[in-house]
Design a protein around this motif. Structure first.
Motif, PDB file in Angstrom:
ATOM      1  N   SER A  70       1.264  -1.105  -0.212  1.00 39.84           N
ATOM      2  CA  SER A  70       0.145  -0.061   0.337  1.00 39.84           C
ATOM      3  C   SER A  70       1.225   1.562  -0.193  1.00 39.84           C
ATOM      4  N   ASN A  71       0.924   2.833   0.158  1.00 36.64           N
ATOM      5  CA  ASN A  71       0.972   3.448   0.044  1.00 36.64           C
ATOM      6  C   ASN A  71       1.676   4.260   1.454  1.00 36.64           C
ATOM      7  N   GLU A  72       1.034   3.593   2.111  1.00 37.75           N
ATOM      8  CA  GLU A  72       2.046   3.387   3.478  1.00 37.75           C
ATOM      9  C   GLU A  72       3.387   4.180   3.159  1.00 37.75           C
ATOM     10  N   SER A  73       4.407   3.297   2.683  1.00 34.85           N
ATOM     11  CA  SER A  73       5.446   3.492   2.799  1.00 34.85           C
ATOM     12  C   SER A  73       6.136   4.705   1.926  1.00 34.85           C
ATOM     13  N   ARG A  74       4.925   5.089   1.400  1.00 32.82           N
ATOM     14  CA  ARG A  74       5.834   6.412   0.345  1.00 32.82           C
ATOM     15  C   ARG A  74       5.348   7.699   0.891  1.00 32.82           C
ATOM     16  N   ILE A  75       4.220   7.825   1.827  1.00 41.85           N
ATOM     17  CA  ILE A  75       3.490   8.346   2.220  1.00 41.85           C
ATOM     18  C   ILE A  75       4.261   9.303   2.766  1.00 41.85           C
ATOM     19  N   LEU A  76       5.656   9.488   3.465  1.00 43.51           N
ATOM     20  CA  LEU A  76       6.254  10.491   3.971  1.00 43.51           C
ATOM     21  C   LEU A  76       7.066  10.839   2.693  1.00 43.51           C
ATOM     22  N   ASP A  77       7.413  10.749   1.709  1.00 41.51           N
ATOM     23  CA  ASP A  77       7.927  11.115   0.268  1.00 41.51           C
ATOM     24  C   ASP A  77       7.167  11.993   0.042  1.00 41.51           C
ATOM     25  N   GLU A  78       6.056  11.736  -0.119  1.00 47.98           N
ATOM     26  CA  GLU A  78       5.494  12.979  -0.880  1.00 47.98           C
ATOM     27  C   GLU A  78       5.045  14.276   0.355  1.00 47.98           C
ATOM     28  N   ALA A  79       4.733  13.725   1.115  1.00 48.66           N
ATOM     29  CA  ALA A  79       4.211  14.769   2.344  1.00 48.66           C
ATOM     30  C   ALA A  79       4.598  16.216   2.447  1.00 48.66           C
ATOM     31  N   ASP A  80       3.783  17.089   2.619  1.00 48.59           N
ATOM     32  CA  ASP A  80       4.853  18.978   2.280  1.00 48.59           C
ATOM     33  C   ASP A  80       4.975  19.100   3.751  1.00 48.59           C
ATOM     34  N   VAL A  81       4.312  18.718   4.645  1.00 52.44           N
ATOM     35  CA  VAL A  81       3.858  18.716   6.190  1.00 52.44           C
ATOM     36  C   VAL A  81       4.130  17.517   6.834  1.00 52.44           C
ATOM     37  N   ILE A  82       5.632  17.582   7.795  1.00 54.79           N
ATOM     38  CA  ILE A  82       5.495  16.007   8.780  1.00 54.79           C
ATOM     39  C   ILE A  82       5.880  16.743   9.997  1.00 54.79           C
ATOM     40  N   VAL A  83       4.981  16.021  10.899  1.00 53.20           N
ATOM     41  CA  VAL A  83       4.997  16.682  12.138  1.00 53.20           C
ATOM     42  C   VAL A  83       5.669  15.437  13.282  1.00 53.20           C
ATOM     43  N   ALA A  84       6.715  15.337  13.728  1.00 48.03           N
ATOM     44  CA  ALA A  84       7.560  13.642  13.790  1.00 48.03           C
ATOM     45  C   ALA A  84       7.845  13.873  15.331  1.00 48.03           C
ATOM     46  N   ALA A  85       7.432  13.169  16.324  1.00 49.27           N
ATOM     47  CA  ALA A  85       7.657  12.297  17.611  1.00 49.27           C
ATOM     48  C   ALA A  85       8.559  11.838  17.858  1.00 49.27           C
ATOM     49  N   GLY A  86       9.539  12.371  19.230  1.00 46.01           N
ATOM     50  CA  GLY A  86      10.704  11.579  19.658  1.00 46.01           C
ATOM     51  C   GLY A  86      10.204  10.694  21.234  1.00 46.01           C
ATOM     52  N   ARG A  87      11.476  10.566  21.569  1.00 45.47           N
ATOM     53  CA  ARG A  87      10.661   9.889  23.133  1.00 45.47           C
ATOM     54  C   ARG A  87      10.179  10.463  23.661  1.00 45.47           C
ATOM     55  N   GLY A  88      10.224  12.443  23.695  1.00 46.66           N
ATOM     56  CA  GLY A  88      10.121  13.107  24.610  1.00 46.66           C
ATOM     57  C   GLY A  88       8.103  12.938  24.743  1.00 46.66           C
ATOM     58  N   ILE A  89       7.529  12.038  23.785  1.00 52.16           N
ATOM     59  CA  ILE A  89       5.760  12.333  23.471  1.00 52.16           C
ATOM     60  C   ILE A  89       6.069  11.068  24.814  1.00 52.16           C
ATOM     61  N   GLY A  90       6.605  10.691  25.156  1.00 47.33           N
ATOM     62  CA  GLY A  90       6.607   9.699  26.777  1.00 47.33           C
ATOM     63  C   GLY A  90       5.756   8.749  26.487  1.00 47.33           C
ATOM     64  N   SER A  91       4.353   8.749  25.328  1.00 49.54           N
ATOM     65  CA  SER A  91       3.629   6.767  25.725  1.00 49.54           C
ATOM     66  C   SER A  91       3.405   7.213  24.362  1.00 49.54           C
ATOM     67  N   LYS A  92       2.589   6.317  23.470  1.00 46.82           N
ATOM     68  CA  LYS A  92       1.672   5.909  22.481  1.00 46.82           C
ATOM     69  C   LYS A  92       0.561   6.663  22.474  1.00 46.82           C
ATOM     70  N   ALA A  93      -0.173   6.310  24.117  1.00 45.22           N
ATOM     71  CA  ALA A  93      -1.263   7.201  24.250  1.00 45.22           C
ATOM     72  C   ALA A  93      -1.183   8.906  23.667  1.00 45.22           C
ATOM     73  N   ASN A  94      -0.224   9.246  24.207  1.00 45.90           N
ATOM     74  CA  ASN A  94      -0.127  10.934  24.352  1.00 45.90           C
ATOM     75  C   ASN A  94       0.367  11.356  22.227  1.00 45.90           C
ATOM     76  N   LEU A  95       0.391  10.325  21.712  1.00 47.83           N
ATOM     77  CA  LEU A  95       0.501  10.706  20.440  1.00 47.83           C
ATOM     78  C   LEU A  95      -0.583  11.626  19.080  1.00 47.83           C
ATOM     79  N   TYR A  96      -1.735  11.012  20.238  1.00 48.78           N
ATOM     80  CA  TYR A  96      -2.769  12.038  19.804  1.00 48.78           C
ATOM     81  C   TYR A  96      -2.350  13.737  19.408  1.00 48.78           C
ATOM     82  N   LEU A  97      -0.931  14.088  20.239  1.00 54.37           N
ATOM     83  CA  LEU A  97      -0.990  15.283  20.216  1.00 54.37           C
ATOM     84  C   LEU A  97      -0.266  16.041  18.714  1.00 54.37           C
ATOM     85  N   VAL A  98       0.534  14.853  18.327  1.00 53.10           N
ATOM     86  CA  VAL A  98       1.378  15.284  17.069  1.00 53.10           C
ATOM     87  C   VAL A  98       0.158  14.806  16.142  1.00 53.10           C
TER      88      VAL A  98
END
Ligand SMILES: Cc1cc2nc3c(=O)[nH]c(=O)nc-3n(C[C@H](O)[C@H](O)[C@H](O)COP(=O)(O)OP(=O)(O)OC[C@H]3O[C@@H](n4cnc5c(N)ncnc54)[C@H](O)[C@@H]3O)c2cc1C
Ligand SMILES: Nc1ncnc2c1ncn2[C@@H]1O[C@H](COP(=O)(O)O)[C@@H](O)[C@H]1O
Lengths: 347, 279
Positions: free
Chosen positions: A209-237
């Protein structure tokens, strides 16, 4: 160590024009652009090597991007990349024509081919480079790559060996503006029965599926690092990405933990991205991460540690707690976004 | 079935930090581990042996203390650990590394019997070149099956294997002759645990140590001497000269001014500054 060849017999800079399932990968144009720049410095030609089935139509584009010659090998047996079959063709061509530099993409295909060819030719190969320079006097390629722990860069040379080979990461070299008025020579190779005794056979290719190419084409990317703490917090990004009309990515620890799919990992062992806007949230900025995003148009960093290395690559940033800053950003974007739309509608 | 698994001992580079004062790598206290993907290569070999019987030989080139990495593999069930160690092997690039491994595999074949399959990791954590597996395949004159994520069929009698390879945007099913070199990724399998008695026994286990002369290698082709590439310079990346513009104040205030700045400077695609139309 003694040299393997008389280096004065070797001239020209070659690029392996990677194709996947009949389509030339964009990294090819980036490599041709880089080769052009290097070739102009030492006053030599650029050639692209295009192997596949029905890929000859790309020769013009290679020329427009900066190639002076395009070697085209076409055969139904060449439709899918196979290391041994392609390797033999390329080795033969290199030995016949003697290029001084040979660049390949640092992709699964490029890495396999480069390593196979360099082993056969007994020449030097630098993997995964992110910078290419030229020592003009010695006609020596200075290939720079992140090394050990990635926190350092190393410049690697292979002065006495030809060709000087390197694989180059996709998206680190700028894509050249094609010039359709350029002229070049297309050289069709006699390939014969290329795969007669091939040890491998492709049984099936399943495109993902296109999953692997989504980031290739994105104009805007918001990336999360370990500072996000937990999976549950990913909604923020996710919310911020949605407000910006972008995609979510992660640093390696986030993807290793399975909080985001591997296809969304940015960096040395993930993918290289080049969006117009990259927002790094709770990412320290280790070199292995940075090599995957440093070419982004604008880099925004949100981190509570003012000394985090990410602030050395970011253009703008906020030192602060992401749990407060990110929701505020999302809100500000939503408000401004609406204002911008209203303005358009109104007049 | 005889499998040779190439493993590398690497510093756990995720633990390496830059010393902020000197700007150099701080490697103190960084543990040495078996390169994570190499354990998946070993697991694949052990699964072959579980099914077909035979022998698993683990091979590494490295300093003396790399013997501990081999012992870890013995604890997991490998039959023999071979350590290629000699000062003349040191500072090898991938070309010289594959030469050394190839030389050792020649000796293993001669003394322990024919090798049906060679397995490596996809890439090593410290070097991350992914070149050793492909280069080794070429030296051995056997097919390369890289980025393997599944083994669909294998028949050592008929010398045939079918694998799935995960490449950019696709999964390729490839049939190949054996012997072959497989480079294994972490998705291939789940690595087993070593039992406590096995771990204890492995601590005392002997590993086979071979020098340049033992494997009959040409010293000119080993280590630094045998490496076409050299590291001409290594450095910490220069900080950018244009410094990062920081937005300060309460989170809401800082966020609002940052977003205003981005919009005013046309940095967010699709967002135009208010009033831009008229201008
Ligand atoms: C061979 C190799 C390849 C690698 N490949 C990759 C790769 O492809 N991609 C990759 O990303 N990494 C890669 N790494 C790992 C890399 O070295 C780093 O370990 C990793 O990037 C760190 O991820 P991080 O920044 O998310 O985590 P950390 O380094 O732990 O940083 C977390 C950051 O969050 C900040 N923070 C914490 N809490 C808050 C808060 N409440 N608000 C704001 N900020 C906060 C901290 O100040 C810190 O700067 C690789 C490593 C090696 C050795
Ligand atoms: N010194 C070594 N000894 C044994 N195997 C190695 C060595 N270096 C690399 N390898 C193998 O080759 C794989 C790829 O390494 P690299 O090409 O350095 O990324 C590793 O996962 C190992 O399986």
């Amino acid at each position: 160590m003694p040299k393997n060849v008389n280096i004065d017999e070797w001239r020209g800079i070659w690029v392996y024009a990677e194709q996947r399932r009949g389509q030339v990968s964009p990294v090819t144009w980036e490599l041709i652009g880089a080769a052009r720049r290097l070739a102009d410095a030492i006053d030599t030609y650029v050639a692209a090597v295009l192997i596949g089935d029905g890929v000859g139509r790309y020769a013009d584009e290679a020329v427009a991007c900066g190639a002076d010659r395009v070697f085209v090998a076409e055969h139904p047996e060449l439709a899918e990349f196979r290391t041994e079959v392609y390797g033999r063709l390329v080795v033969q061509l290199v030995l016949e024509r003697k290029p001084e530099i040979f660049l390949l993409p640092a992709t699964t295909q490029g890495r396999d081919l480069a390593s196979t060819v360099a082993t056969d030719l007994a020449c030097g190969l630098t993997a995964d480079t992110t910078q290419l320079e030229m020592d003009v006097q010695k006609r020596m390629l200075l290939a720079t790559r992140p090394t050990f722990g990635g926190q350092q860069l190393a410049t690697i040379t292979s002065a006495n060996w030809r060709p000087q080979m390197a694989t180059v990461r996709p998206k680190v070299m700028p894509r050249p503006e094609p010039d359709p008025s350029r002229h070049g020579e297309v050289i069709r190779l006699e390939v014969g029965d290329v795969a007669a005794d091939a040890p491998t056979r492709v049984l099936k290719v399943v495109e993902e599926s296109n999953e692997s190419r989504i980031l290739d084409e994105a104009d805007v990317i918001v990336a999360a690092g370990r500072g996000i703490g937990s999976k549950a917090n990913l909604y923020l990004v996710e919310e911020l990405a949605e407000a910006l009309g972008g995609e979510v990515a992660g640093s390696r620890p986030i993807c290793d933990a399975g909080w985001l799919p591997k296809a969304r990992q940015v960096g040395q062992t993930g993918i290289t991205v080049r969006p117009k806007l990259y927002v790094a949230v709770g990412i320290s900025g280790a070199v292995q991460h940075v090599v995957g995003m440093m070419q982004s148009g604008t880099i925004v960093a949100i981190n509570s540690d003012p000394h985090a290395p990410i602030f050395q690559v970011a253009h703008v940033g906020i030192v602060g707690d992401l749990f407060k800053v990110v929701p505020a950003l999302t809100q500000a974007v939503r408000q401004r976004g609406r204002r911008a739309v209203l303005e358009t509608v109104g007049g | 079935m005889h499998a040779v698994v190439c493993i590398k001992q690497v510093p756990d580079t995720t633990e390496v930090r830059i010393d902020p004062k000197t700007g150099t790598l701080d490697r103190r206290g960084v543990p040495n581990i078996v390169n994570p993907e190499d354990l998946h290569a070993l697991e694949a070999a052990l699964e072959f042996r579980d099914r077909f019987g035979g022998r698993v030989t683990v091979l590494t080139m490295g300093p003396n203390f790399a013997a501990s990495a081999l012992r870890e593999c013995l604890a997991l069930g490998a039959d023999e650990g071979v350590l290629l160690t000699d000062r003349r092997f040191a500072a090898a690039d991938t070309f010289a590394t594959t030469y050394a491994l190839w030389s050792a595999i020649q000796k293993i074949e001669k003394e322990r019997g024919p090798v049906d399959v060679v397995l490596t990791g996809r890439y090593a954590l410290d070097g991350d070149t992914g070149q050793v597996g492909p280069g080794l395949a070429r030296r051995l004159r056997v097919p390369l099956l890289s980025y393997v994520t599944a083994i669909e069929e294998v028949d050592f009698e008929a010398k045939r294997i079918v694998v799935q390879r995960h490449i950019e945007g696709a999964v390729v099913t490839l049939e190949s002759r054996l012997p072959a070199v497989l480079t294994c990724s972490a998705d291939l399998n789940q690595v087993r645990y070593a039992s406590l008695p096995a771990l204890l026994a492995a601590q005392q286990a002997q590993v086979t140590a071979w020098s340049v002369d033992d494997v009959g290698a040409d010293p000119e082709q080993c280590g630094l001497k045998g490496s076409p590439t050299i590291v001409s310079k290594s450095f910490v990346p220069e900080p950018r000269t244009d410094t990062c513009r920081l937005f300060e104040g309460e989170p809401a205030e800082a966020a609002a001014s940052l977003v205003d700045f981005l919009i005013a400077e046309h940095r967010i695609p699709g967002f135009e500054p208010v009033g831009a139309k008229e201008a």
